[in-house]
Design an enzyme around this catalytic site. Sequence first.
Site, PDB file in Angstrom:
ATOM      1  CG  ASN A 172      -1.597   1.430   1.650  1.00 28.53           C
ATOM      2  OD1 ASN A 172      -1.505   2.380   0.395  1.00 28.53           O
ATOM      3  ND2 ASN A 172      -2.323   1.195   2.608  1.00 28.53           N
ATOM      4  CD1 TRP A 173       3.907   1.112  -2.830  1.00 32.97           C
ATOM      5  CD2 TRP A 173       3.805   2.074  -4.779  1.00 32.97           C
ATOM      6  NE1 TRP A 173       4.974   0.652  -3.344  1.00 32.97           N
ATOM      7  CE2 TRP A 173       4.996   0.884  -4.629  1.00 32.97           C
ATOM      8  CE3 TRP A 173       3.936   2.758  -5.781  1.00 32.97           C
ATOM      9  CZ2 TRP A 173       5.815   0.732  -6.180  1.00 32.97           C
ATOM     10  CZ3 TRP A 173       4.876   2.715  -6.927  1.00 32.97           C
ATOM     11  CH2 TRP A 173       5.039   1.448  -6.978  1.00 32.97           C
ATOM     12  CE  LYS A 174      -0.723   3.372   4.883  1.00 39.71           C
ATOM     13  NZ  LYS A 174      -0.443   3.255   6.416  1.00 39.71           N
ATOM     14  CG  HIS A 202      -5.755   1.854   5.034  1.00 42.08           C
ATOM     15  ND1 HIS A 202      -5.967   2.818   5.374  1.00 42.08           N
ATOM     16  CD2 HIS A 202      -5.241   0.904   4.529  1.00 42.08           C
ATOM     17  CE1 HIS A 202      -4.538   2.753   5.943  1.00 42.08           C
ATOM     18  NE2 HIS A 202      -4.042   1.608   5.374  1.00 42.08           N
ATOM     19  CD  GLU A 251      -4.015  -2.258   7.919  1.00 51.24           C
ATOM     20  OE1 GLU A 251      -2.176  -2.339   7.307  1.00 51.24           O
ATOM     21  OE2 GLU A 251      -4.697  -1.318   7.263  1.00 51.24           O
ATOM     22  N   GLY A 281       3.008  -1.102   4.635  1.00 51.17           N
ATOM     23  CA  GLY A 281       3.075   0.316   4.232  1.00 51.17           C
ATOM     24  C   GLY A 281       4.330   1.254   4.143  1.00 51.17           C
TER      25      GLY A 281
HETATM   26  P1  PGA Z   1       2.132   1.065   8.065  1.00 47.77           P
HETATM   27  O1  PGA Z   1       1.166   1.371   7.500  1.00 47.77           O
HETATM   28  O2  PGA Z   1       3.353  -0.604   7.130  1.00 47.77           O
HETATM   29  O3  PGA Z   1       2.993   1.875   7.843  1.00 47.77           O
HETATM   30  O4  PGA Z   1       2.111   0.559   9.366  1.00 47.77           O
HETATM   31  C1  PGA Z   1       0.549  -0.129   7.074  1.00 47.77           C
HETATM   32  C2  PGA Z   1      -1.055   0.400   6.749  1.00 47.77           C
HETATM   33  O5  PGA Z   1      -1.594   1.170   7.080  1.00 47.77           O
HETATM   34  O6  PGA Z   1      -1.830  -0.474   5.684  1.00 47.77           O
END
Ligand code: PGA
Length: 250
Positions: free
Chosen positions: A8-10, A95, A165, A231
């Site tokens: 998940n590159w956001k 999410h 999550e 992430g």
């Molecule tokens: P993170 O994010 O690995 O940076 O904690 C995970 C996510 O939000 O899917």
Amino acid sequence: MKALVVANWKMHPATHREAKALFEASRKIIEKAKSVSLVIAPPALYLRDMIQSYKGKRITFALQNAHPEASGAYTGEVSIAQGKDAKVGAVIIGHAERRAMGETNDDVRRKVAAALSLKITPILCIGETTRDASGQHFNYVKEQLKIALLDVPPQKIPQILVAYEPVWAIGASRAMEPRDMHEMAIFIRKTIVEMIGKEGMNVRMLYGGSVDEGNAPMMLRDGAVNGFLVGRASVESDKFAALIHSLAHA
Ligand code: PGA
């Protein structure tokens, strides 16, 4: 052990050039790790170009969020149908960062149903914001699941990926302990079985929240999950290489 990683590159990286470089690095990393499957969810603007330029079979692509209607007057939105037209295989739904921007359980329900009807894999995110000794977080997760899966017929359950999550572990300094994930995985399965019957046993699950090369192998072994939603460790190629390497040898 086989593992599925959803990167998940956001909202990273800031330029198309960097996105192409990150994709190229990720592609090379995954080519060497035959036991790991990779789904990349880049910012939507980069998707079509990435999909068209990729000729391999090891990577599939996902939207990070999408609208359930195929088209319409929804400024700023991208639809699941548009994603399908661009050949994405999956969509992240619910999410925690979208929920924090106002997405409700009912929005999530509509998106899950729309994705399934288009044969796009819903990556359904659930997870409590806080937890304490009272066990309230189980009720919170149950409520999220019950509403999200309301319109899902039992035979479609295997098409869904449930990404658990805990919000307190996202972007944090530590992941959840594998034994706690194991307990939650049993609870999620039980909840789905109660809702739709024994097909619920077949649900695939991911863990997300501060996943890295240090915690992922143990989580894969003892956490009762099929893989990870990642992430930060997916947007820096050296961290990503370390993570995938750790899973390929888990
Ligand atoms: P993170 O994010 O690995 O940076 O904690 C995970 C996510 O939000 O899917």
